[in-house]
Write a protein that holds these residues in place. Sequence first.
Motif, PDB file in Angstrom:
ATOM      1  N   TYR A  38     -13.242   6.754  -0.232  1.00 54.45           N
ATOM      2  CA  TYR A  38     -13.346   7.129   1.176  1.00 54.45           C
ATOM      3  C   TYR A  38     -14.559   6.527   1.880  1.00 54.45           C
ATOM      4  O   TYR A  38     -14.493   6.211   3.071  1.00 54.45           O
ATOM      5  CB  TYR A  38     -13.340   8.656   1.301  1.00 54.45           C
ATOM      6  N   ASN A  39     -15.663   6.354   1.175  1.00 54.53           N
ATOM      7  CA  ASN A  39     -16.835   5.723   1.795  1.00 54.53           C
ATOM      8  C   ASN A  39     -16.525   4.292   2.218  1.00 54.53           C
ATOM      9  O   ASN A  39     -16.902   3.854   3.308  1.00 54.53           O
ATOM     10  CB  ASN A  39     -18.026   5.737   0.827  1.00 54.53           C
ATOM     11  N   GLN A  40     -15.828   3.573   1.335  1.00 54.60           N
ATOM     12  CA  GLN A  40     -15.432   2.207   1.666  1.00 54.60           C
ATOM     13  C   GLN A  40     -14.395   2.198   2.789  1.00 54.60           C
ATOM     14  O   GLN A  40     -14.425   1.340   3.669  1.00 54.60           O
ATOM     15  CB  GLN A  40     -14.866   1.512   0.417  1.00 54.60           C
ATOM     16  N   ALA A  41     -13.490   3.162   2.744  1.00 60.33           N
ATOM     17  CA  ALA A  41     -12.479   3.254   3.804  1.00 60.33           C
ATOM     18  C   ALA A  41     -13.153   3.443   5.159  1.00 60.33           C
ATOM     19  O   ALA A  41     -12.751   2.839   6.162  1.00 60.33           O
ATOM     20  CB  ALA A  41     -11.527   4.416   3.520  1.00 60.33           C
ATOM     21  N   LEU A  42     -14.206   4.273   5.194  1.00 60.71           N
ATOM     22  CA  LEU A  42     -14.922   4.522   6.447  1.00 60.71           C
ATOM     23  C   LEU A  42     -15.634   3.268   6.932  1.00 60.71           C
ATOM     24  O   LEU A  42     -15.646   2.967   8.135  1.00 60.71           O
ATOM     25  CB  LEU A  42     -15.936   5.657   6.238  1.00 60.71           C
ATOM     26  N   ILE A  43     -16.219   2.511   6.007  1.00 55.04           N
ATOM     27  CA  ILE A  43     -16.910   1.264   6.380  1.00 55.04           C
ATOM     28  C   ILE A  43     -15.940   0.301   7.057  1.00 55.04           C
ATOM     29  O   ILE A  43     -16.235  -0.269   8.116  1.00 55.04           O
ATOM     30  CB  ILE A  43     -17.539   0.602   5.137  1.00 55.04           C
ATOM     31  N   TYR A  44     -14.762   0.143   6.471  1.00 57.68           N
ATOM     32  CA  TYR A  44     -13.812  -0.843   7.009  1.00 57.68           C
ATOM     33  C   TYR A  44     -13.134  -0.369   8.289  1.00 57.68           C
ATOM     34  O   TYR A  44     -12.845  -1.186   9.173  1.00 57.68           O
ATOM     35  CB  TYR A  44     -12.784  -1.220   5.937  1.00 57.68           C
ATOM     36  N   PHE A  78      -8.508   3.960   1.266  1.00 58.44           N
ATOM     37  CA  PHE A  78      -8.165   5.372   1.422  1.00 58.44           C
ATOM     38  C   PHE A  78      -7.185   5.798   0.338  1.00 58.44           C
ATOM     39  O   PHE A  78      -7.346   6.855  -0.282  1.00 58.44           O
ATOM     40  CB  PHE A  78      -7.573   5.617   2.809  1.00 58.44           C
ATOM     41  N   GLU A  79      -6.160   4.978   0.109  1.00 58.98           N
ATOM     42  CA  GLU A  79      -5.157   5.303  -0.908  1.00 58.98           C
ATOM     43  C   GLU A  79      -5.742   5.261  -2.318  1.00 58.98           C
ATOM     44  O   GLU A  79      -5.233   5.926  -3.219  1.00 58.98           O
ATOM     45  CB  GLU A  79      -3.968   4.346  -0.797  1.00 58.98           C
ATOM     46  N   CYS A  80      -6.825   4.499  -2.474  1.00 58.68           N
ATOM     47  CA  CYS A  80      -7.538   4.466  -3.764  1.00 58.68           C
ATOM     48  C   CYS A  80      -8.557   5.598  -3.874  1.00 58.68           C
ATOM     49  O   CYS A  80      -9.280   5.685  -4.870  1.00 58.68           O
ATOM     50  CB  CYS A  80      -8.260   3.127  -3.932  1.00 58.68           C
ATOM     51  N   LYS A  81      -8.616   6.420  -2.831  1.00 58.26           N
ATOM     52  CA  LYS A  81      -9.584   7.536  -2.753  1.00 58.26           C
ATOM     53  C   LYS A  81     -11.038   7.056  -2.722  1.00 58.26           C
ATOM     54  O   LYS A  81     -11.951   7.791  -3.083  1.00 58.26           O
ATOM     55  CB  LYS A  81      -9.367   8.537  -3.899  1.00 58.26           C
ATOM     56  N   ALA A 107     -10.739   9.682  11.921  1.00 64.41           N
ATOM     57  CA  ALA A 107     -10.826  11.148  11.872  1.00 64.41           C
ATOM     58  C   ALA A 107     -10.207  11.676  10.581  1.00 64.41           C
ATOM     59  O   ALA A 107     -10.728  12.613   9.964  1.00 64.41           O
ATOM     60  CB  ALA A 107     -10.125  11.749  13.086  1.00 64.41           C
ATOM     61  N   LYS A 108      -9.118  11.063  10.149  1.00 58.64           N
ATOM     62  CA  LYS A 108      -8.459  11.462   8.897  1.00 58.64           C
ATOM     63  C   LYS A 108      -9.383  11.222   7.703  1.00 58.64           C
ATOM     64  O   LYS A 108      -9.479  12.062   6.797  1.00 58.64           O
ATOM     65  CB  LYS A 108      -7.160  10.674   8.740  1.00 58.64           C
ATOM     66  N   ILE A 164       0.832  -1.211   0.000  1.00 59.56           N
ATOM     67  CA  ILE A 164       0.000   0.000   0.000  1.00 59.56           C
ATOM     68  C   ILE A 164       0.859   1.250   0.000  1.00 59.56           C
ATOM     69  O   ILE A 164       0.668   2.165  -0.815  1.00 59.56           O
ATOM     70  CB  ILE A 164      -0.942   0.015   1.228  1.00 59.56           C
ATOM     71  N   TYR A 165       1.824   1.307   0.912  1.00 61.20           N
ATOM     72  CA  TYR A 165       2.539   2.555   1.160  1.00 61.20           C
ATOM     73  C   TYR A 165       3.901   2.678   0.469  1.00 61.20           C
ATOM     74  O   TYR A 165       4.423   3.788   0.339  1.00 61.20           O
ATOM     75  CB  TYR A 165       2.703   2.761   2.657  1.00 61.20           C
ATOM     76  N   TYR A 166       4.470   1.556   0.028  1.00 64.24           N
ATOM     77  CA  TYR A 166       5.800   1.630  -0.578  1.00 64.24           C
ATOM     78  C   TYR A 166       5.834   1.155  -2.033  1.00 64.24           C
ATOM     79  O   TYR A 166       6.710   1.567  -2.793  1.00 64.24           O
ATOM     80  CB  TYR A 166       6.812   0.830   0.258  1.00 64.24           C
ATOM     81  N   ASN A 167       4.891   0.291  -2.389  1.00 63.94           N
ATOM     82  CA  ASN A 167       4.865  -0.218  -3.760  1.00 63.94           C
ATOM     83  C   ASN A 167       3.733   0.375  -4.590  1.00 63.94           C
ATOM     84  O   ASN A 167       3.542  -0.005  -5.746  1.00 63.94           O
ATOM     85  CB  ASN A 167       4.758  -1.744  -3.757  1.00 63.94           C
TER      86      ASN A 167
END
Length: 283
Positions: free
Chosen positions: A72-78, A67-70, A97-98, A32-35
């Motif tokens: 955000y609704n799905q990010a909030l669910i998980y 979140f990295e895929c933008k 919160a982010k 996610i964060y490096y590749n």
Amino acid sequence: ISQIKGLHETYKPILPLSKEEETYLAKAYTSIYYNSSPEEVAFNLIKKTSLMENSDYANFMMSSAMFECKQYNQALIYINKAISKNENNSRYKVFKAKILCEMQKYKEAVKYIEQNEQSISVFLKVDFLVLKQKALAELSSNDNDKKFYMAYSTFIKGDYYQTLYETKNILNFTKNNYKTMTLKGMTHLALGDVKNAENEFLASYKINKKFPNTIMGLGDIQFRAKNYAEAYRYYKKLFKSELKNEAILKGYIALEKMGSEPKKLAKLYRFLQFYDIMFYGRM
């Protein structure tokens, strides 16, 4: 021991993972964060049905990928699923919160932060409170208020010289802005400039005698001057305010310095047992 416990509560998943699962999720984090491959992580992780059903950390990883895929609704669910499985994990709360800020749900973000800021680990307290200032700035329609919240964010992050620059800039346009005067005083005090700090606190106090941070600042000035009784008088005014945790802690220390009677000390000490004294959070 308490710091180790705090670190565990901040970062450690509640569900013990097998070595294979730990390795898999560690690789997911790297991807996610490096590749730069969050889509691939999300695609593969969703197939891990048992892991997703049981693991708070797996849901956090899925939220991070979304979140990295933008998405955000799905990010909030998980992230909500992760928190429901592990309510004590500060890392998850800060990430929620982010997400709320990124979704521009600023009112919801402020409400969520205020509901949870006392439970956030000292190790992530700064990140949480900076997000609050960002949300408050976005909610403000007044340009000077926006600048104040951003300056407060700078102060929380510990960049005191930049905070001085920002507060001076605000006061050039609004000379009677008592909140900014107080913030400037807090910054001077953090830098050890007690005289200028006191001048700012007193100037702010003349305008508004009820602003909690100003009262706290005046108490701190008296405490530094070893006027412990006067310092306690200021702190006591805040025992029922939003700054009560910090005020009671400092009041307890002031009473100790004064050699106060054991009963009064014991009353405050009972409260302090439930308060993380590692961080004096001012908001």
